[in-house]
Design a protein around this motif. Structure first.
Motif, PDB file in Angstrom:
ATOM      1  N   VAL A  82       0.819  -1.231   0.000  1.00  0.00           N
ATOM      2  CA  VAL A  82       0.000   0.000   0.000  1.00  0.00           C
ATOM      3  C   VAL A  82       0.852   1.280   0.000  1.00  0.00           C
ATOM      4  O   VAL A  82       0.309   2.373   0.132  1.00  0.00           O
ATOM      5  N   LEU A  87      -5.770   5.761   1.460  1.00  0.00           N
ATOM      6  CA  LEU A  87      -6.830   4.876   1.958  1.00  0.00           C
ATOM      7  C   LEU A  87      -8.074   5.078   1.106  1.00  0.00           C
ATOM      8  O   LEU A  87      -8.337   6.192   0.657  1.00  0.00           O
ATOM      9  N   SER A  98      -5.292   5.473   8.891  1.00  0.00           N
ATOM     10  CA  SER A  98      -3.999   5.056   8.332  1.00  0.00           C
ATOM     11  C   SER A  98      -4.141   3.599   7.885  1.00  0.00           C
ATOM     12  O   SER A  98      -5.086   2.895   8.302  1.00  0.00           O
ATOM     13  N   TRP A  99      -3.185   3.133   7.086  1.00  0.00           N
ATOM     14  CA  TRP A  99      -3.241   1.735   6.668  1.00  0.00           C
ATOM     15  C   TRP A  99      -3.091   0.798   7.863  1.00  0.00           C
ATOM     16  O   TRP A  99      -3.716  -0.260   7.913  1.00  0.00           O
ATOM     17  N   TRP A 150      -8.368  -5.457  -0.500  1.00  0.00           N
ATOM     18  CA  TRP A 150      -6.980  -5.867  -0.264  1.00  0.00           C
ATOM     19  C   TRP A 150      -6.533  -6.904  -1.298  1.00  0.00           C
ATOM     20  O   TRP A 150      -5.442  -6.821  -1.854  1.00  0.00           O
TER      21      TRP A 150
END
Ligand SMILES: NC(=O)c1ccc[n+]([C@@H]2O[C@H](COP(=O)([O-])OP(=O)(O)OC[C@H]3O[C@@H](n4cnc5c(N)ncnc54)[C@H](OP(=O)(O)O)[C@@H]3O)[C@@H](O)[C@H]2O)c1
Length: 153
Positions: A82, A87, A98-99, A150
């Protein structure tokens, strides 16, 4: 396990658990959980390691065993996928900023998970990780969306 149970009985320790972290050992870990019925299990689980959802979490739920999740970032490798990517907008719906919070909230949103232990030696990462314990958690439909997103990255 007999020794540990003895220590628990005499009050030297409060809980007894069993742990592993690799998906390749899920079957052995499942057998050990069934055999020993510990108070908790520590296991690997993440968007990158979802076999845990079918191999281990249902057993923990059935036996009412607490679940502590290790390696929530695949030892940091998940951040590579990522890097430089914002995001998705809908991450706001479950308060992920946040990731790392996206990854941790996927785990914490599973009803059988008790807690998660991301590893870091940096205060700024620790504060970021703690943020995943706050706000809305993703529900089952949102978790499906997260996994789908994902897997398509
Ligand atoms: N019982 C077992 O068999 C077992 C096996 C494996 C792990 N564990 C335990 O599980 C815990 C986590 O495992 P782990 O540390 O190997 O893997 P992990 O938590 O999946 O990943 C750690 C990596 O993620 C990075 N990181 C952490 N927070 C971050 C953030 N907010 N933003 C960006 N990067 C971030 C860390 O960076 P920095 O290094 O720069 O801080 C580190 O490189 C540890 O307590 C470990 O001891 C237990």
């Amino acid at each position: 396990m007999d020794i540990l149970r003895g220590l628990k009985k005499e009050g030297s320790i409060r809980y007894v658990g069993i742990t592993h972290f690799r998906a390749g050992y899920n079957q052995e870990l499942a057998a050990a959980i069934r055999k020993h019925n510990p108070d908790f299990v520590q296991l690997g689980y993440s968007l990158n390691q979802i076999s845990t959802e079918t191999d281990l979490l249902p057993i923990a739920k059935d036996l009412d065993i607490a679940v502590m999740v290790n390696r929530p970032y695949g030892r940091g490798s998940m951040f590579r996928k990522v890097r430089g990517r914002p995001l998705p907008d809908w991450a706001k719906e479950f308060d992920a900023n946040s990731w790392s919070q996206f990854f941790l909230k996927y785990i914490l949103g599973h009803p059988t998970v008790t807690c998660v232990i991301p590893g870091t030696d940096k205060v700024k990462y620790m504060l970021d990780n703690l943020g995943a314990g706050r706000g809305t958690m993703p529900d089952a439909a949102m978790r499906k969306r997260m996994l789908n997103y994902w897997q398509k990255l």
